[in-house]
Design an enzyme around this catalytic site. Structure first.
Site, PDB file in Angstrom:
ATOM      1  N   ASP A  25      -6.200 -31.872  24.041  1.00 16.09           N
ATOM      2  CA  ASP A  25      -5.152 -31.014  23.488  1.00 16.09           C
ATOM      3  C   ASP A  25      -5.396 -29.543  23.795  1.00 16.09           C
ATOM      4  OD1 ASP A  25      -3.588 -33.042  22.381  1.00 16.09           O
ATOM      5  OD2 ASP A  25      -4.762 -33.096  20.543  1.00 16.09           O
ATOM      6  N   ASN A  70       1.657 -23.892  18.473  1.00 17.92           N
ATOM      7  CA  ASN A  70       1.325 -24.519  17.191  1.00 17.92           C
ATOM      8  C   ASN A  70       1.698 -23.641  15.993  1.00 17.92           C
ATOM      9  OD1 ASN A  70       0.378 -26.905  18.206  1.00 17.92           O
ATOM     10  ND2 ASN A  70      -1.780 -26.349  18.105  1.00 17.92           N
ATOM     11  N   GLU A  71       1.052 -22.486  15.890  1.00 17.70           N
ATOM     12  CA  GLU A  71       1.282 -21.635  14.720  1.00 17.70           C
ATOM     13  C   GLU A  71       0.836 -20.208  14.983  1.00 17.70           C
ATOM     14  OE1 GLU A  71      -2.711 -22.316  14.972  1.00 17.70           O
ATOM     15  OE2 GLU A  71      -1.556 -24.027  14.261  1.00 17.70           O
ATOM     16  N   THR A 109       0.973 -30.572  12.208  1.00 15.94           N
ATOM     17  CA  THR A 109      -0.113 -31.526  11.953  1.00 15.94           C
ATOM     18  C   THR A 109      -1.478 -30.939  12.291  1.00 15.94           C
ATOM     19  OG1 THR A 109       0.131 -32.478  14.163  1.00 15.94           O
ATOM     20  CG2 THR A 109       1.376 -33.508  12.385  1.00 15.94           C
ATOM     21  N   ALA A 110      -1.524 -29.660  12.666  1.00 13.83           N
ATOM     22  CA  ALA A 110      -2.794 -29.031  13.042  1.00 13.83           C
ATOM     23  C   ALA A 110      -3.324 -28.195  11.879  1.00 13.83           C
ATOM     24  CB  ALA A 110      -2.588 -28.204  14.308  1.00 13.83           C
ATOM     25  N   TYR A 111      -3.526 -26.901  12.073  1.00 15.95           N
ATOM     26  CA  TYR A 111      -4.060 -26.022  11.036  1.00 15.95           C
ATOM     27  C   TYR A 111      -3.196 -26.064   9.780  1.00 15.95           C
ATOM     28  CZ  TYR A 111      -6.249 -21.725   9.179  1.00 15.95           C
ATOM     29  OH  TYR A 111      -6.912 -20.801   8.407  1.00 15.95           O
ATOM     30  N   ASN A 112      -1.890 -26.134   9.984  1.00 10.75           N
ATOM     31  CA  ASN A 112      -0.962 -26.180   8.852  1.00 10.75           C
ATOM     32  C   ASN A 112      -1.270 -27.342   7.910  1.00 10.75           C
ATOM     33  OD1 ASN A 112       1.806 -25.638   7.510  1.00 10.75           O
ATOM     34  ND2 ASN A 112       2.038 -27.740   8.243  1.00 10.75           N
ATOM     35  N   LEU A 113      -1.531 -28.510   8.455  1.00  9.00           N
ATOM     36  CA  LEU A 113      -1.836 -29.678   7.626  1.00  9.00           C
ATOM     37  C   LEU A 113      -3.163 -29.495   6.902  1.00  9.00           C
ATOM     38  CD1 LEU A 113      -1.076 -32.520   6.699  1.00  9.00           C
ATOM     39  CD2 LEU A 113      -2.183 -33.414   8.760  1.00  9.00           C
ATOM     40  N   SER A 114      -4.138 -28.904   7.586  1.00  9.55           N
ATOM     41  CA  SER A 114      -5.432 -28.650   6.953  1.00  9.55           C
ATOM     42  C   SER A 114      -5.306 -27.679   5.784  1.00  9.55           C
ATOM     43  CB  SER A 114      -6.419 -28.091   7.978  1.00  9.55           C
ATOM     44  OG  SER A 114      -6.649 -29.014   9.014  1.00  9.55           O
TER      45      SER A 114
END
Length: 266
Positions: free
Chosen positions: A52, A125-126, A166-171
């Site tokens: 990724d 992503n963000e 689903t990356a940093y946001n989910l964490s």
């Protein structure tokens, strides 16, 4: 005996890129034996072999350049959320002919530092704002010019795309967004005040502004994916619609299906 019908070729000129790992280099060498590749500047699609992180690097290189083209990723990394599975077969042409395109809309971050310097970066992503020191960050949040949170106190805040949800946001306990939701996730990072604010889901037509309170005492960095701007005073974020990108996925292994599946992982 009837000859099989030729596989349709939606992309006639393919470029091949791979990450510097040994596994990715070996897989790329195998691909060269079953397909002809052209230099990147002459291609109409890219095969990216790696993980990724390498996929994000490949996409950002195109965002920084003049030519944005579809990318078919082959996973030789760890998670491979943005990639397709690696198969030791000579079916690349057939896979591309059947691949499902997914359009990804990146964010554009316009950041102004305390010294007045302006920086513009894109994020797939963000975009996240993070405190630089032990001091709690204090950030004012505006949506379409209207103040929604006068002062968020905590480690920071982020704005994520559906791809990045689903990356940093989910964490950070943010929501997972369906790929076709046309929404953005506005998520606080370890908030202290307002303590119970869970964040917000916004239409992707929104323009979000972050203003740093007490920047000299409480310095904040802004990060667009991997690109960081330190000591920011104000950050504006919106979708960069002129920079939309296309990812290609095997049928049954598409990004939208994986985003749904992530919500049932225990």
């Amino acid at each position: 005996m009837t000859e099989p019908a030729p596989v349709p070729q939606p992309y006639s000129k393919l470029a091949l890129l791979h990450s510097p790992t040994e596994r990715a280099a070996e897989a790329a060498q195998q691909l060269r034996q079953c397909a002809d590749f052209v230099p990147l500047e002459h291609a109409d699609a890219v095969i990216a072999v790696g993980g990724d992180g390498f996929m994000l690097d490949t996409l950002h290189a195109m965002l920084d350049g003049k030519h944005i083209m579809p990318v078919f990723g082959i996973n030789l990394g760890t998670v491979g959320f943005l990639m397709n599975p690696h198969r030791k077969t000579k079916d690349l042409a057939a896979r591309l002919a059947k691949a499902k395109p997914i359009v990804v809309s990146p964010l554009r971050m316009d950041a102004v530092t305390q010294d007045g310097d302006a920086h513009t970066f894109c994020a797939i992503n963000e975009v996240s704002l993070l405190r630089e020191t032990r001091q709690t960050a204090k950030i004012e949040i505006l949506v379409n010019g209207k103040v929604r949170i006068p002062e968020l106190a905590g480690d920071g805040v982020l704005l994520a795309t559906p791809v990045g949800s689903t990356a940093y946001n989910l964490s950070a306990n943010g929501p997972i967004l369906p790929l076709d939701s046309a929404m953005l996730a506005l998520t606080p990072i370890s908030p202290f005040r307002p303590r119970r604010w869970p964040g917000a889901i916004l239409p992707d037509s929104s323009r979000v502004t972050f203003r740093v309170r007490e920047p000299a005492k409480r310095p904040v960095a802004a990060v667009a994916d991997q690109r960081e701007v330190r000591d920011v005073a104000e950050v504006h974020i919106e979708i960069a619609r002129e920079k939309c990108m296309t990812l290609l996925f095997d049928r049954g292994h598409t990004l939208d299906e994986r985003i749904v599946a992530e919500q049932f992982v225990t």
